[in-house]
Motif scaffolding. Structure first.
Motif, PDB file in Angstrom:
ATOM      1  N   TYR A 124     126.762   1.523  27.660  1.00  0.00           N
ATOM      2  CA  TYR A 124     127.918   1.864  26.735  1.00  0.00           C
ATOM      3  C   TYR A 124     128.511   3.179  27.374  1.00  0.00           C
ATOM      4  CZ  TYR A 124     130.443   2.789  22.662  1.00  0.00           C
ATOM      5  OH  TYR A 124     131.608   3.354  21.754  1.00  0.00           O
ATOM      6  N   PHE A 125     127.774   3.873  27.677  1.00  0.00           N
ATOM      7  CA  PHE A 125     128.111   5.133  28.142  1.00  0.00           C
ATOM      8  C   PHE A 125     128.791   5.248  29.611  1.00  0.00           C
ATOM      9  CE2 PHE A 125     126.146   6.763  24.226  1.00  0.00           C
ATOM     10  CZ  PHE A 125     127.177   7.437  23.915  1.00  0.00           C
ATOM     11  N   ALA A 126     127.665   4.412  30.456  1.00  0.00           N
ATOM     12  CA  ALA A 126     128.483   4.299  31.995  1.00  0.00           C
ATOM     13  C   ALA A 126     129.770   3.683  31.962  1.00  0.00           C
ATOM     14  CB  ALA A 126     127.327   3.422  32.659  1.00  0.00           C
ATOM     15  N   ALA A 127     129.755   2.747  31.139  1.00  0.00           N
ATOM     16  CA  ALA A 127     131.185   1.949  31.162  1.00  0.00           C
ATOM     17  C   ALA A 127     132.371   2.888  30.721  1.00  0.00           C
ATOM     18  CB  ALA A 127     131.191   0.579  30.012  1.00  0.00           C
ATOM     19  N   ILE A 184     121.610  24.277  29.968  1.00  0.00           N
ATOM     20  CA  ILE A 184     122.179  23.658  30.850  1.00  0.00           C
ATOM     21  C   ILE A 184     122.961  22.650  30.106  1.00  0.00           C
ATOM     22  CG2 ILE A 184     120.402  21.860  31.213  1.00  0.00           C
ATOM     23  CD1 ILE A 184     121.165  22.230  34.161  1.00  0.00           C
ATOM     24  N   TYR A 185     122.861  22.532  28.714  1.00  0.00           N
ATOM     25  CA  TYR A 185     123.486  21.266  28.022  1.00  0.00           C
ATOM     26  C   TYR A 185     124.575  21.932  27.172  1.00  0.00           C
ATOM     27  CZ  TYR A 185     118.713  19.374  29.144  1.00  0.00           C
ATOM     28  OH  TYR A 185     117.714  18.914  29.741  1.00  0.00           O
ATOM     29  N   GLN A 186     125.606  21.245  27.005  1.00  0.00           N
ATOM     30  CA  GLN A 186     126.565  21.545  26.163  1.00  0.00           C
ATOM     31  C   GLN A 186     126.714  20.947  24.707  1.00  0.00           C
ATOM     32  OE1 GLN A 186     127.182  20.677  29.603  1.00  0.00           O
ATOM     33  NE2 GLN A 186     127.392  22.873  29.668  1.00  0.00           N
ATOM     34  N   CYS A 187     125.490  20.255  24.439  1.00  0.00           N
ATOM     35  CA  CYS A 187     125.297  19.743  23.229  1.00  0.00           C
ATOM     36  C   CYS A 187     124.146  18.965  23.287  1.00  0.00           C
ATOM     37  CB  CYS A 187     126.598  19.079  22.562  1.00  0.00           C
ATOM     38  SG  CYS A 187     126.882  17.624  23.106  1.00  0.00           S
ATOM     39  N   ALA A 188     123.545  18.249  22.195  1.00  0.00           N
ATOM     40  CA  ALA A 188     122.517  17.508  22.037  1.00  0.00           C
ATOM     41  C   ALA A 188     122.453  16.742  20.818  1.00  0.00           C
ATOM     42  CB  ALA A 188     120.940  18.268  21.920  1.00  0.00           C
ATOM     43  N   ALA A 189     122.034  15.462  21.040  1.00  0.00           N
ATOM     44  CA  ALA A 189     121.990  14.358  19.978  1.00  0.00           C
ATOM     45  C   ALA A 189     120.649  13.768  19.814  1.00  0.00           C
ATOM     46  CB  ALA A 189     122.980  13.160  20.204  1.00  0.00           C
ATOM     47  N   LEU A 204     125.905   4.232  18.436  1.00  0.00           N
ATOM     48  CA  LEU A 204     126.771   4.156  19.848  1.00  0.00           C
ATOM     49  C   LEU A 204     127.964   5.024  19.579  1.00  0.00           C
ATOM     50  CD1 LEU A 204     126.261   0.606  21.239  1.00  0.00           C
ATOM     51  CD2 LEU A 204     125.329   2.864  22.023  1.00  0.00           C
ATOM     52  N   THR A 205     129.024   4.495  18.646  1.00  0.00           N
ATOM     53  CA  THR A 205     130.129   5.276  18.170  1.00  0.00           C
ATOM     54  C   THR A 205     130.107   6.622  17.737  1.00  0.00           C
ATOM     55  OG1 THR A 205     130.217   4.340  15.885  1.00  0.00           O
ATOM     56  CG2 THR A 205     131.164   2.974  17.817  1.00  0.00           C
ATOM     57  N   SER A 206     128.874   6.890  16.964  1.00  0.00           N
ATOM     58  CA  SER A 206     128.948   8.334  16.237  1.00  0.00           C
ATOM     59  C   SER A 206     128.628   9.089  17.425  1.00  0.00           C
ATOM     60  CB  SER A 206     127.836   8.320  15.116  1.00  0.00           C
ATOM     61  OG  SER A 206     126.667   7.799  15.571  1.00  0.00           O
ATOM     62  N   VAL A 207     127.540   8.782  18.273  1.00  0.00           N
ATOM     63  CA  VAL A 207     127.054   9.707  19.585  1.00  0.00           C
ATOM     64  C   VAL A 207     128.536   9.872  20.305  1.00  0.00           C
ATOM     65  CG1 VAL A 207     125.736   9.780  21.597  1.00  0.00           C
ATOM     66  CG2 VAL A 207     124.714   9.180  19.116  1.00  0.00           C
ATOM     67  N   GLU A 208     128.989   8.843  20.558  1.00  0.00           N
ATOM     68  CA  GLU A 208     130.280   8.943  21.345  1.00  0.00           C
ATOM     69  C   GLU A 208     131.195   9.886  20.783  1.00  0.00           C
ATOM     70  OE1 GLU A 208     133.787   6.307  23.616  1.00  0.00           O
ATOM     71  OE2 GLU A 208     132.651   5.373  21.989  1.00  0.00           O
ATOM     72  N   THR A 209     131.656   9.856  19.711  1.00  0.00           N
ATOM     73  CA  THR A 209     132.810  10.718  18.996  1.00  0.00           C
ATOM     74  C   THR A 209     132.051  12.018  18.828  1.00  0.00           C
ATOM     75  OG1 THR A 209     133.396   8.687  17.507  1.00  0.00           O
ATOM     76  CG2 THR A 209     133.530  10.989  16.561  1.00  0.00           C
ATOM     77  N   PHE A 210     130.829  12.187  18.711  1.00  0.00           N
ATOM     78  CA  PHE A 210     130.419  13.686  18.679  1.00  0.00           C
ATOM     79  C   PHE A 210     130.443  14.392  19.993  1.00  0.00           C
ATOM     80  CE2 PHE A 210     126.672  16.153  19.729  1.00  0.00           C
ATOM     81  CZ  PHE A 210     126.841  17.464  18.840  1.00  0.00           C
ATOM     82  N   PHE A 211     130.069  13.533  21.158  1.00  0.00           N
ATOM     83  CA  PHE A 211     130.195  14.036  22.548  1.00  0.00           C
ATOM     84  C   PHE A 211     131.643  14.499  22.860  1.00  0.00           C
ATOM     85  CE2 PHE A 211     126.151  11.805  24.373  1.00  0.00           C
ATOM     86  CZ  PHE A 211     125.381  12.759  23.845  1.00  0.00           C
ATOM     87  N   LYS A 212     132.699  13.473  22.463  1.00  0.00           N
ATOM     88  CA  LYS A 212     134.097  13.832  22.593  1.00  0.00           C
ATOM     89  C   LYS A 212     134.442  15.119  21.813  1.00  0.00           C
ATOM     90  CE  LYS A 212     135.745   9.219  23.921  1.00  0.00           C
ATOM     91  NZ  LYS A 212     136.676   8.026  23.538  1.00  0.00           N
ATOM     92  N   ASN A 213     134.247  15.068  20.652  1.00  0.00           N
ATOM     93  CA  ASN A 213     134.811  16.310  19.766  1.00  0.00           C
ATOM     94  C   ASN A 213     134.031  17.454  19.553  1.00  0.00           C
ATOM     95  OD1 ASN A 213     136.914  14.099  19.453  1.00  0.00           O
ATOM     96  ND2 ASN A 213     135.931  13.361  17.431  1.00  0.00           N
TER      97      ASN A 213
END
Length: 684
Positions: A485-488, A564-569, A668-677
């Protein structure tokens, strides 16, 4: 609560159209433009899975999901594969089919699960899932049975159904052996008359009974203490007298299991798996009369041997035809030349190519090379007794499972598990190793996005440690969707097999003892630094996302100094090791086997050191890692003024097999949204 399942067999159902469309999807995909797949495409119930063939080869069964939500049973006639499958469904909206297999030519063993809010065995309210097994005819009707387990009410009996399958008795045309999942009593069940006969009572002393291919229970285990030291003793039945005796044992504190891997046609010889004196498990012959181990029957030079494959064909019934081992993915080494050749021919027919992997032995440091499937490989998942009909599964990190049937000398596609992903551009995954800061070699699976779409890198990167921690990943399709999902979407994803991971040898496994949040965590950080050095990871765009133990690791990632990380889920992670230690301490065996290894740092006690945003999610039905763990972590972070978000997902238990499509998609969508925002300046 309705515990009865009503079955019907409508022939005119959308499933037939779906399977047909899946078979023709290749032509559609060639003309369609590759696109970024939706979360729903990953999150759906597989369109096909749990595929099996009848012993006579005349029928194939599978669990299918036409709409990606509800699962039903489909049966094909192998003599006319163009004909639509026969469908068996349920009118209980809460019940879901999870597995189906043939136990006779015209009898199916079907497993289901159902949401529940009440435990009929304890009398307590419990938000979880119930599991049920039942036997169906090819017409979808429940097989007649008088089976009634001792001490169970009608409601409780309805929950367990026919219990646990011990043996399908391949040479007996009418009977199988099942076990009462509560008491352990064993029953011979006639699938046609319905008569059930108890053949052995369960025992508080013994467990893990194993039957041979003739249904004779010939091995069982005993848990006991020797001067206060917990051990598991392996008991075997004497081939001449039928008397039981303990033959060998392993002590919990030593963590060197000795287990029955299978039987042979020689009643005096069983196959035993053990690691004693080795870094990786091997399979030995063991002579019962002489009470001694013989030669090594199978050992792989790099990976754990895991099992024995025996023939069900009349000509060589019971003979060993192969050995299973855990390579880059579960594999079988075929000793039968015909099966070996069939496997090789089918790999060629399904366009499997291989790529070399350079490997450093984690124990010895010796260098070697071996080959793995390039993006996908196959396994022979089921065969008719005469091996004229074979079910083949093709899958890999960038190839969602596809099921094929070999019948009449022809290979044809039966169906694809995720048809919506066929036109998607997915990432390439490779098995790599990197060196940890103390020199230990760490295996890992690296998935990089398509360079035609996202360039050569460096990429935003997600480090994804697995759960367990005594577990491992494989070079296979990721059913969670977390890699592709994230590689795509342009991310690189690395799955480190950090110290403490099982399945890569004793040295790597034991190196994780008492290193929670310490060296185990260093391994994850070293993975990120390795990817930066390789030009894969953008140094200012790295995050961690893990679940269960991986969720704990993600909480700890937020604590690290010079982060080294900008955030974590973190999904369903324990906020303290105490929860895990309590569970292992309460088990008299795990108290010595695993409890002493679980020690290290608690993220909840180091909240003030958290220096990056953290996203927490968990299921409201989780009984393994209670939602209170994530809630306590979120509350402590808010009190400390740390950036945190928390999501509680409805109707979600801990294990993936209980998740709904909505659960999968939401993660998938909530982790993606968190990473983006919310992940560092400008997002990940």
């Amino acid at each position: 609560m309705n515990l009865k399942m009503k079955w019907w067999s409508p022939l005119a159902i959308a499933a037939a159209a779906l399977i047909g469309s899946v078979q023709s999807a290749a032509a559609i995909a060639t003309s369609a433009e590759a696109s970024v797949p939706t979360a729903e495409a990953f999150a759906r119930r597989p369109a096909i899975g749990s595929v099996d063939v009848s012993p006579d080869g005349k029928h194939v069964v599978a669990v299918i999901s036409p709409d990606g939500k509800k699962r039903v049973v489909a049966i094909w006639d192998t003599a006319d594969m163009e004909k639509a499958p026969f469908i068996i469904g349920s009118d209980d909206e809460r019940a879901d089919v999870v597995g189906a297999q043939f136990i006779k030519n015209d009898r199916l063993f079907v497993s289901t699960q159902q949401l529940r809010d009440f435990n009929p065995f304890t009398g307590q309210r419990e938000r979880s899932f119930l599991q049920r097994s039942l036997i169906l005819t090819l017409e979808g009707q429940p097989a007649r049975t008088s089976l009634q387990f001792d001490g169970l009410s009608d409601t409780q009996q309805a929950v367990v159904g026919v219990g646990r399958l011990i043996s399908d008795l391949p040479q007996d045309p009418q009977n199988i052996i099942v076990a009462d999942p509560m008491r352990g009593d064993k029953y011979r069940l006639n699938l046609y008359s319905g008569r059930a006969e108890r053949i052995e009572r369960g025992s508080e002393r013994f467990s893990s009974e194993i039957a041979d291919m003739n249904g004779d229970i010939r091995a069982k285990s005993e848990f006991d203490f020797d001067n206060g030291a917990a051990y598991i003793g392996q008991w075997l039945k004497h081939p001449d007298t039928g008397e039981w005796a303990e033959h060998f044992r392993y002590y919990a504190r030593d963590r060197q299991p000795i287990e029955i891997a299978g039987f042979s046609n020689d009643p005096n010889i069983v196959f035993v798996s053990k690691t004693e004196g080795r870094d990786r498990s091997a399979i030995y012959e063991y002579k019962i009369r002489e009470r001694q181990f013989g030669d090594v029957a199978f050992a792989h030079p790099l990976f754990d041997a895991t099992g024995v494959v025996r023939s069900r064909a009349k000509a060589d019934f019971g003979e060993v035809v192969g050995f299973a081992y855990d390579g880059e993915r579960p594999r079988t080494f075929y000793t039968d030349p015909n099966l070996d050749q069939a496997y090789k021919d089918l790999r060629q027919a399904l366009n499997i190519t291989t790529v070399p992997v350079s490997w450093t032995d984690i124990e010895t440091g010796e260098r070697s090379r071996f080959s793995v499937g390039d993006g996908a490989d196959i396994s022979l998942t089921a065969t008719s007794d005469d091996r004229s009909v074979i079910i083949i599964a093709k899958s890999g990190p960038r190839v969602p499972p596809e099921y094929y049937i070999l019948a009449g000398g022809r290979v044809r596609l039966l169906g694809r598990a995720y048809p919506e992903l066929q036109a998607a551009t997915l990432g390439d995954t490779t098995l790599i190793q990197y060196e940890a800061r103390d020199g230990l070699m760490i295996p890992a699976f690296l998935t990089k996005p398509d360079p035609a779409a996202y360039g050569a890198g460096p990429y935003p990167t997600i480090i994804t440690p697995h759960g367990g921690p005594w577990a491992r990943d494989n070079l296979s399709w990721d059913v969670s969707g977390w890699t592709q999902y994230f590689a795509a979407r342009g991310y690189a994803v690395l799955q480190p097999q950090f110290r403490g991971s099982q399945g890569w040898g004793e040295r790597l496994w034991r190196a994780g003892d008492r290193e929670w949040g310490r060296k185990m965590q260093d391994d994850n950080d070293d993975a990120a630094r390795y990817l930066i050095a390789q030009g894969v990871a953008a140094p200012d765009r790295i995050a961690m996302h893990g679940y269960s133990y991986g969720g704990y690791a993600s909480m700890m990632a937020a604590v690290r100094s010079n982060n080294i990380y900008q955030c974590a889920a973190a999904g369903a992670g324990p906020a303290t090791i105490a929860l895990f230690k309590k569970g292992t301490f309460n088990s008299r065996f795990l108290r010595e086997f695993q409890h002493p290894t679980a020690d290290g740092e608690d993220p909840l006690r180091r909240v003030n050191e958290i220096n990056v945003p953290l996203f927490l999610y968990t299921g409201d039905r989780d009984t393994r890692v209670l939602p209170a763990e994530s809630e306590a972590m979120a509350a402590a972070m808010r009190s400390a003024g740390k950036p945190v978000k928390l999501t509680i997902l409805p109707d979600m238990e801990h294990t993936l097999n209980t998740w709904t499509p909505e659960n999968f998609a939401s993660i998938l969508t909530s982790v993606e949204t968190f990473f983006k925002n919310d992940c560092g300046p400008g997002g990940l």
